[in-house]
Design an enzyme around this catalytic site. Structure first.
Site, PDB file in Angstrom:
ATOM      1  N   VAL A  12      52.430   6.958  12.095  1.00 30.01           N
ATOM      2  CA  VAL A  12      52.149   7.790  13.272  1.00 30.01           C
ATOM      3  C   VAL A  12      52.411   9.260  12.965  1.00 30.01           C
ATOM      4  O   VAL A  12      51.606  10.135  13.315  1.00 30.01           O
ATOM      5  CB  VAL A  12      52.997   7.308  14.477  1.00 30.01           C
ATOM      6  CG1 VAL A  12      52.922   8.291  15.630  1.00 30.01           C
ATOM      7  CG2 VAL A  12      52.520   5.928  14.921  1.00 30.01           C
ATOM      8  N   THR A 122      57.575   4.556  19.889  1.00 26.48           N
ATOM      9  CA  THR A 122      57.514   3.590  20.998  1.00 26.48           C
ATOM     10  C   THR A 122      58.940   3.200  21.367  1.00 26.48           C
ATOM     11  O   THR A 122      59.655   2.591  20.572  1.00 26.48           O
ATOM     12  CB  THR A 122      56.693   2.359  20.568  1.00 26.48           C
ATOM     13  OG1 THR A 122      55.379   2.808  20.248  1.00 26.48           O
ATOM     14  CG2 THR A 122      56.629   1.333  21.689  1.00 26.48           C
ATOM     15  N   CYS A 262      54.460  -2.871  17.648  1.00 22.72           N
ATOM     16  CA  CYS A 262      54.598  -2.532  19.070  1.00 22.72           C
ATOM     17  C   CYS A 262      54.589  -3.724  20.031  1.00 22.72           C
ATOM     18  O   CYS A 262      55.424  -3.791  20.934  1.00 22.72           O
ATOM     19  CB  CYS A 262      53.482  -1.559  19.463  1.00 22.72           C
ATOM     20  SG  CYS A 262      53.708   0.081  18.766  1.00 22.72           S
TER      21      CYS A 262
HETATM   22  N1  NAD Z   1      52.050   2.024  13.210  1.00 20.18           N
HETATM   23  C1  NAD Z   1      51.361   1.927  14.349  1.00 20.18           C
HETATM   24  O1  NAD Z   1      50.233   1.434  14.391  1.00 20.18           O
HETATM   25  C2  NAD Z   1      51.937   2.458  15.631  1.00 20.18           C
HETATM   26  C3  NAD Z   1      51.095   2.663  16.730  1.00 20.18           C
HETATM   27  C4  NAD Z   1      51.626   3.193  17.908  1.00 20.18           C
HETATM   28  C5  NAD Z   1      52.988   3.485  17.978  1.00 20.18           C
HETATM   29  N2  NAD Z   1      53.794   3.226  16.910  1.00 20.18           N
HETATM   30  C6  NAD Z   1      55.221   3.558  17.034  1.00 20.18           C
HETATM   31  O2  NAD Z   1      55.429   4.820  16.409  1.00 20.18           O
HETATM   32  C7  NAD Z   1      56.732   4.870  15.792  1.00 20.18           C
HETATM   33  C8  NAD Z   1      56.591   5.156  14.303  1.00 20.18           C
HETATM   34  O3  NAD Z   1      55.875   4.092  13.730  1.00 20.18           O
HETATM   35  P1  NAD Z   1      55.390   4.132  12.201  1.00 20.18           P
HETATM   36  O4  NAD Z   1      54.567   2.914  11.982  1.00 20.18           O
HETATM   37  O5  NAD Z   1      54.816   5.465  11.903  1.00 20.18           O
HETATM   38  O6  NAD Z   1      56.834   3.993  11.472  1.00 20.18           O
HETATM   39  P2  NAD Z   1      57.201   3.974   9.917  1.00 20.18           P
HETATM   40  O7  NAD Z   1      58.315   3.003   9.787  1.00 20.18           O
HETATM   41  O8  NAD Z   1      55.953   3.834   9.101  1.00 20.18           O
HETATM   42  O9  NAD Z   1      57.759   5.452   9.637  1.00 20.18           O
HETATM   43  C9  NAD Z   1      58.912   5.950  10.204  1.00 20.18           C
HETATM   44  C10 NAD Z   1      59.411   7.091   9.316  1.00 20.18           C
HETATM   45  O10 NAD Z   1      60.521   7.704   9.960  1.00 20.18           O
HETATM   46  C11 NAD Z   1      61.419   8.150   8.948  1.00 20.18           C
HETATM   47  N3  NAD Z   1      62.726   8.422   9.530  1.00 20.18           N
HETATM   48  C12 NAD Z   1      63.638   7.532   9.995  1.00 20.18           C
HETATM   49  N4  NAD Z   1      64.710   8.181  10.480  1.00 20.18           N
HETATM   50  C13 NAD Z   1      64.471   9.513  10.327  1.00 20.18           C
HETATM   51  C14 NAD Z   1      65.201  10.691  10.666  1.00 20.18           C
HETATM   52  N5  NAD Z   1      66.383  10.624  11.258  1.00 20.18           N
HETATM   53  N6  NAD Z   1      64.658  11.892  10.365  1.00 20.18           N
HETATM   54  C15 NAD Z   1      63.451  11.969   9.765  1.00 20.18           C
HETATM   55  N7  NAD Z   1      62.704  10.896   9.435  1.00 20.18           N
HETATM   56  C16 NAD Z   1      63.219   9.673   9.713  1.00 20.18           C
HETATM   57  C17 NAD Z   1      61.392   7.020   7.929  1.00 20.18           C
HETATM   58  O11 NAD Z   1      61.869   7.437   6.660  1.00 20.18           O
HETATM   59  C18 NAD Z   1      59.907   6.641   7.935  1.00 20.18           C
HETATM   60  O12 NAD Z   1      59.186   7.332   6.912  1.00 20.18           O
HETATM   61  C19 NAD Z   1      57.383   3.517  16.099  1.00 20.18           C
HETATM   62  O13 NAD Z   1      58.142   3.639  17.269  1.00 20.18           O
HETATM   63  C20 NAD Z   1      56.187   2.596  16.337  1.00 20.18           C
HETATM   64  O14 NAD Z   1      56.524   1.511  17.172  1.00 20.18           O
HETATM   65  C21 NAD Z   1      53.304   2.746  15.723  1.00 20.18           C
END
Ligand code: NAD
Length: 272
Positions: A12, A122, A262
């Site tokens: 995201v 989320t 999600c």
């Molecule tokens: N992947 C999807 O399709 C999707 C769709 C809609 C919503 N979401 C939501 O969006 C959010 C992110 O999802 P994602 O798939 O991108 O997650 P992800 O796990 O791919 O990436 C999260 C990133 O956050 C970083 N991180 C963690 N703690 C941190 C901090 N304190 N400071 C800086 N960086 C930090 C991690 O190193 C990681 O690279 C989640 O809540 C997910 O539920 C995901």
């Protein structure tokens, strides 16, 4: 040119940061995973998403998109700070908010002037208020030093760039409607419907949407089981149902069920 910081360069965060850069904003994407940031600086992509690699390259070359691991570099210069860190399922299936809390603490420690903190992760209803509390506990004043806006993300992996650039709607929830209006300006070039609500309503829209889509998948799977027993064709049943405008065809494909980052969290919340 608006200055944006995106915290968490996962799926995201990378799509959000890159697309906002492509819309002409100055964007810094920040992650604590040093190897991920090093690779991005070398032009290596941590994920595959159609069109994203070209978009990243274009905006890095145009010097609108930067990557860092340092909060001190990214936060003090930003007017908009998006939190897009992971919220994995915890031991009981509920969203684990430790990364959101860590990000909020780091923002509080490095914030030097007013910025809008936008939650794209989320998160359960009430998390926006908790983020504000973390900043208040560290001496920051709401409305003076910061405001919190909830901006739930609805993109799908595999068509994430398209979904960001052509969303069905953008949902923005805030205690201070002026802050939501300012975030809405970022989305104006997309010419999509923008819905502004209070903080908790925006958070609920995301969870309710996920729970509804998960329900459709579970429902059609139940119908598939009954079809098998009764000798009916589930594909045609779904097609026939989907032609009804009140029902629609989306998310009526029988299969193995649902997963991802999600849907399980949303259904778990409504069961608790
Ligand atoms: N992947 C999807 O399709 C999707 C769709 C809609 C919503 N979401 C939501 O969006 C959010 C992110 O999802 P994602 O798939 O991108 O997650 P992800 O796990 O791919 O990436 C999260 C990133 O956050 C970083 N991180 C963690 N703690 C941190 C901090 N304190 N400071 C800086 N960086 C930090 C991690 O190193 C990681 O690279 C989640 O809540 C997910 O539920 C995901």
């Amino acid at each position: 040119m608006r200055k944006i910081c995106v915290i968490g360069v996962g799926y995201v965060g990378l799509v959000t940061g890159t697309c906002f850069a492509d819309l002409g904003n100055q964007v810094v994407c920040l992650d604590i995973a040093e190897d991920k940031i090093e690779k991005l600086k070398r032009g290596e992509m941590p994920i595959y998403e159609p069109g994203l690699e070209e978009l990243v390259a274009r905006n890095v070359t145009a010097q609108r998109l930067h990557f860092t691991t340092k909060y001190q570099e990214a936060v003090p210069n930003a007017d908009f700070i998006f939190i897009a860190v992971g919220t994995p399922s915890g031991v009981d299936g509920e969203a684990d908010l430790k990364y959101v809390r860590m990000a909020a603490e780091s923002i509080a420690e490095t914030l030097t002037h007013y910025a809008i903190i936008i939650d794209k992760s989320t998160v359960p209803v009430g998390t926006g208020d908790s983020v504000a509390e973390i900043l208040i506990e560290r001496g920051k004043k709401p409305g003076v030093d910061f405001d919190v806006v909830s901006n739930p993300e609805f993109l799908r992996e595999g068509s994430a760039v398209y979904d960001f650039m052509q969303p069905d709607r953008v949902v923005l929830g805030a205690t201070n409607p002026d802050a939501a209006d300012k975030v809405a300006q970022l989305y104006l070039p997309l010419r999509c419907p923008i819905m502004i609500t209070d903080l908790r309503t925006a958070e609920m829209i995301k969870y309710a949407s996920n729970a509804f889509l998960a329900t459709r998948i579970s429902f059609i799977n139940e119908i598939a089981t009954i079809c098998e027993k009764l000798g009916a064709d589930i594909k045609e049943v779904a097609a026939g149902m989907g032609m009804d405008k009140r029902i629609g065809r989306a998310f009526l494909d029988a299969g193995v069920g649902f997963g991802g980052s999600c849907f399980p969290k949303a259904t778990r919340l409504f069961l608790s």
